[in-house]
Design an enzyme around this catalytic site. Structure first.
Site, PDB file in Angstrom:
ATOM      1  N   ASP A  11       0.623  -0.917   0.581  1.00  0.00           N
ATOM      2  CA  ASP A  11       0.301   0.195   0.058  1.00  0.00           C
ATOM      3  C   ASP A  11       0.917   1.405   0.244  1.00  0.00           C
ATOM      4  O   ASP A  11       2.218   1.058   0.366  1.00  0.00           O
ATOM      5  CB  ASP A  11      -0.959   0.217   1.282  1.00  0.00           C
ATOM      6  CG  ASP A  11      -1.721   1.092   0.977  1.00  0.00           C
ATOM      7  OD1 ASP A  11      -1.992   1.274   0.609  1.00  0.00           O
ATOM      8  OD2 ASP A  11      -1.940   1.711   2.379  1.00  0.00           O
ATOM      9  N   SER A  12       0.755   2.523  -0.439  1.00  0.00           N
ATOM     10  CA  SER A  12       0.883   3.655   0.034  1.00  0.00           C
ATOM     11  C   SER A  12       1.674   4.076   1.090  1.00  0.00           C
ATOM     12  O   SER A  12       2.440   4.893   1.347  1.00  0.00           O
ATOM     13  CB  SER A  12       0.286   4.587  -0.597  1.00  0.00           C
ATOM     14  OG  SER A  12      -1.286   5.205   0.296  1.00  0.00           O
ATOM     15  N   TYR A  43      -0.827   8.859  -1.733  1.00  0.00           N
ATOM     16  CA  TYR A  43      -0.604   8.340  -3.115  1.00  0.00           C
ATOM     17  C   TYR A  43      -1.737   9.101  -3.854  1.00  0.00           C
ATOM     18  O   TYR A  43      -1.632   9.710  -5.143  1.00  0.00           O
ATOM     19  CB  TYR A  43      -0.856   7.233  -3.386  1.00  0.00           C
ATOM     20  CG  TYR A  43       0.572   5.815  -3.417  1.00  0.00           C
ATOM     21  CD1 TYR A  43       1.591   6.609  -2.704  1.00  0.00           C
ATOM     22  CD2 TYR A  43       0.297   5.268  -3.934  1.00  0.00           C
ATOM     23  CE1 TYR A  43       3.048   5.191  -2.972  1.00  0.00           C
ATOM     24  CE2 TYR A  43       1.308   4.095  -4.085  1.00  0.00           C
ATOM     25  CZ  TYR A  43       2.534   4.076  -3.352  1.00  0.00           C
ATOM     26  OH  TYR A  43       3.273   3.213  -3.417  1.00  0.00           O
ATOM     27  N   GLY A  44      -2.760   9.302  -2.907  1.00  0.00           N
ATOM     28  CA  GLY A  44      -4.087   9.978  -3.436  1.00  0.00           C
ATOM     29  C   GLY A  44      -3.478  10.773  -4.207  1.00  0.00           C
ATOM     30  O   GLY A  44      -5.121  11.494  -5.562  1.00  0.00           O
ATOM     31  N   CYS A  74      -4.216  -1.431  -2.461  1.00  0.00           N
ATOM     32  CA  CYS A  74      -4.544   0.376  -2.336  1.00  0.00           C
ATOM     33  C   CYS A  74      -5.608   0.333  -3.320  1.00  0.00           C
ATOM     34  O   CYS A  74      -5.500  -0.050  -4.212  1.00  0.00           O
ATOM     35  CB  CYS A  74      -3.304   0.696  -2.637  1.00  0.00           C
ATOM     36  SG  CYS A  74      -2.979   2.581  -2.695  1.00  0.00           S
ATOM     37  N   ASN A  75      -6.750   1.038  -2.719  1.00  0.00           N
ATOM     38  CA  ASN A  75      -7.722   1.519  -4.473  1.00  0.00           C
ATOM     39  C   ASN A  75      -7.195   2.265  -5.469  1.00  0.00           C
ATOM     40  O   ASN A  75      -7.185   1.753  -6.467  1.00  0.00           O
ATOM     41  CB  ASN A  75      -8.519   2.023  -3.991  1.00  0.00           C
ATOM     42  CG  ASN A  75      -9.490   1.318  -3.369  1.00  0.00           C
ATOM     43  OD1 ASN A  75     -10.166   0.673  -3.764  1.00  0.00           O
ATOM     44  ND2 ASN A  75      -9.051   1.238  -1.142  1.00  0.00           N
ATOM     45  N   THR A  76      -5.932   3.569  -4.615  1.00  0.00           N
ATOM     46  CA  THR A  76      -5.069   4.268  -5.662  1.00  0.00           C
ATOM     47  C   THR A  76      -4.486   3.732  -6.172  1.00  0.00           C
ATOM     48  O   THR A  76      -4.236   4.061  -8.261  1.00  0.00           O
ATOM     49  CB  THR A  76      -4.420   5.435  -4.893  1.00  0.00           C
ATOM     50  OG1 THR A  76      -5.670   5.927  -4.274  1.00  0.00           O
ATOM     51  CG2 THR A  76      -4.252   6.350  -5.537  1.00  0.00           C
ATOM     52  N   GLU A 152      -2.288   7.565   8.315  1.00  0.00           N
ATOM     53  CA  GLU A 152      -0.316   7.269   8.957  1.00  0.00           C
ATOM     54  C   GLU A 152       0.088   8.436   9.694  1.00  0.00           C
ATOM     55  O   GLU A 152       0.959   7.434   9.958  1.00  0.00           O
ATOM     56  CB  GLU A 152       0.060   8.543   7.490  1.00  0.00           C
ATOM     57  CG  GLU A 152       0.714   8.104   7.459  1.00  0.00           C
ATOM     58  CD  GLU A 152       0.771   6.422   6.042  1.00  0.00           C
ATOM     59  OE1 GLU A 152       1.612   5.917   5.798  1.00  0.00           O
ATOM     60  OE2 GLU A 152       0.004   5.639   5.227  1.00  0.00           O
ATOM     61  N   CYS A 184     -10.990   3.324   0.112  1.00  0.00           N
ATOM     62  CA  CYS A 184      -9.385   3.657  -0.038  1.00  0.00           C
ATOM     63  C   CYS A 184      -9.077   3.026   1.494  1.00  0.00           C
ATOM     64  O   CYS A 184      -9.857   2.951   2.744  1.00  0.00           O
ATOM     65  CB  CYS A 184      -8.844   4.965   0.886  1.00  0.00           C
ATOM     66  SG  CYS A 184      -7.564   5.611   1.639  1.00  0.00           S
ATOM     67  N   THR A 185      -7.704   2.679   1.426  1.00  0.00           N
ATOM     68  CA  THR A 185      -7.344   1.068   2.313  1.00  0.00           C
ATOM     69  C   THR A 185      -7.121   2.035   4.024  1.00  0.00           C
ATOM     70  O   THR A 185      -7.380   0.772   5.268  1.00  0.00           O
ATOM     71  CB  THR A 185      -6.723  -0.460   2.253  1.00  0.00           C
ATOM     72  OG1 THR A 185      -5.255   0.639   1.734  1.00  0.00           O
ATOM     73  CG2 THR A 185      -7.397  -0.703   0.770  1.00  0.00           C
ATOM     74  N   HIS A 186      -7.247   3.070   3.762  1.00  0.00           N
ATOM     75  CA  HIS A 186      -7.318   3.604   5.268  1.00  0.00           C
ATOM     76  C   HIS A 186      -8.026   3.847   6.020  1.00  0.00           C
ATOM     77  O   HIS A 186      -8.223   3.868   6.717  1.00  0.00           O
ATOM     78  CB  HIS A 186      -6.162   5.011   4.945  1.00  0.00           C
ATOM     79  CG  HIS A 186      -4.923   5.104   4.417  1.00  0.00           C
ATOM     80  ND1 HIS A 186      -4.335   4.194   3.283  1.00  0.00           N
ATOM     81  CD2 HIS A 186      -3.671   4.760   4.952  1.00  0.00           C
ATOM     82  CE1 HIS A 186      -3.087   4.612   3.440  1.00  0.00           C
ATOM     83  NE2 HIS A 186      -2.498   5.526   4.934  1.00  0.00           N
TER      84      HIS A 186
HETATM   85  N1  DGL Z   1      -4.908   3.554   0.870  1.00  0.00           N
HETATM   86  C1  DGL Z   1      -4.722   4.257  -0.157  1.00  0.00           C
HETATM   87  C2  DGL Z   1      -5.581   3.505  -0.988  1.00  0.00           C
HETATM   88  O1  DGL Z   1      -6.759   2.252  -0.411  1.00  0.00           O
HETATM   89  C3  DGL Z   1      -4.327   5.315  -0.339  1.00  0.00           C
HETATM   90  C4  DGL Z   1      -3.820   6.373   0.275  1.00  0.00           C
HETATM   91  C5  DGL Z   1      -3.585   7.129  -0.381  1.00  0.00           C
HETATM   92  O2  DGL Z   1      -3.564   8.371  -0.579  1.00  0.00           O
HETATM   93  O3  DGL Z   1      -2.682   7.157  -0.702  1.00  0.00           O
HETATM   94  O4  DGL Z   1      -6.033   4.072  -2.287  1.00  0.00           O
END
Ligand code: DGL
Length: 290
Positions: A11-12, A43-44, A74-76, A152, A184-186
């Site tokens: 993930d990011s 990463y967003g 990570c969805n992104t 984070e 988003c996985t966060h």
């Molecule tokens: N955890 C990431 C996701 O699922 C993105 C978080 C980020 O912006 O880095 O999209």
């Protein structure tokens, strides 16, 4: 390929641990190798090319360490890189995407809210997902700049995530969304706070169970499920600060982990973080009305 080789997950940053913990509970014998690219999170709002290069480099790192499959937690990164990863590498690559299909099947008010990064909601992959599964409901996509950063930093319930979530959830609730997709996985780590803000009548969907299921199917089909009898080992790597990331990760998982530096930064690429775009600052994007 050996059955007892690890499953690579990245993930990011620390958000992919919401996927890892589900894989850990559903597939306890698998060894897991996790990379938190916290040195480059979030990463967003990064350009797709940057996310793609990070994803390729991290996948190479995981494969060098023997990964038999890679989960893009990570969805992104899934939106930006999964097609290229599948083209470039031969191991199974499992991604994650916002659970629009189950949300549309579940909503009673006919309005679904999606919380995700700006990159995810602007991606072609997301547009395609909406096109395929979003037509039977009104789907409101809300970019959430700053929210993954709170997780984070290990801030799951302080004034900052509280204020951000009030701002992002307000317009969705005002439009009568009764089903919320964590895209988003966060964000699953913010579920207790989200529940407090939306109340008991709003369903909250986290697709990590579907990812664990998909991983099992792929490994089963290739006869690659682990065949050890005890629990699989876990190894953690980060491109971020070792001490603070280890603290946050241990707290999110509920047990202490040992964290190693992601050796040899795989990329010389220097692309500076961008400001959240104007698109992220406006309200939810109204994609479809039924
Ligand atoms: N955890 C990431 C996701 O699922 C993105 C978080 C980020 O912006 O880095 O999209």
């Amino acid at each position: 390929m050996d059955n007892n080789h690890p499953v690579g997950i990245f993930d990011s940053g620390v958000g992919g641990l919401s996927v890892l913990r589900r894989i850990r509970s559903d597939l306890p014998h698998e060894a897991l190798l996790y990379v938190a690219d916290s040195g480059h999170a979030p990463y967003g709002n990064q350009p797709a090319a940057f996310i793609l290069e990070r994803s390729v480099a991290i996948t190479e790192f995981l494969l060098e360490r023997g990964a038999k499959a890679v989960v893009v937690a990570c969805n992104t990164a899934t939106a930006a890189a999964i097609a290229q990863l599948r083209q470039q590498f031969t191991v199974p690559i499992i991604g994650i995407e916002p659970a629009i299909k189950p949300a549309v099947a579940m909503t009673r008010s006919g309005v679904v809210g999606i919380l995700a990064t700006g990159h995810t909601v602007r991606s072609a992959k997301f547009a395609d997902l909406l096109d395929r599964h979003g037509r039977q409901a009104r789907v409101l996509a809300q970019p959430c700049p700053g929210l993954a950063d709170c997780v984070e930093q290990g801030d799951l319930s302080g004034p900052r995530p509280h204020a951000l979530l009030e701002r992002y959830l307000g317009p969705l609730l005002a439009e009568d969304a009764d089903t919320l997709v964590l895209g988003c996985t966060h964000y699953p780590f913010l579920t207790p706070l989200i529940e407090r803000l939306v109340g008991p009548d709003v369903a909250i969907l986290d697709p990590s169970a579907a990812v664990a299921r998909q991983l099992r199917h792929r490994l089963e089909a290739l006869e690659l499920l682990a065949d050890r009898s005890g629990p699989g080992a876990e190894e953690y790597f980060t491109s971020g600060s070792l001490e603070s990331t280890a603290q946050v990760m241990s707290r999110l998982l509920g047990y202490s982990i040992v964290l190693d530096a992601l050796s040899d930064p795989p990329l010389g690429l220097e692309i500076s973080h961008q400001d959240p775009s104007a698109a992220d600052r406006r309200g939810p994007l109204d994609h479809f009305e039924s």
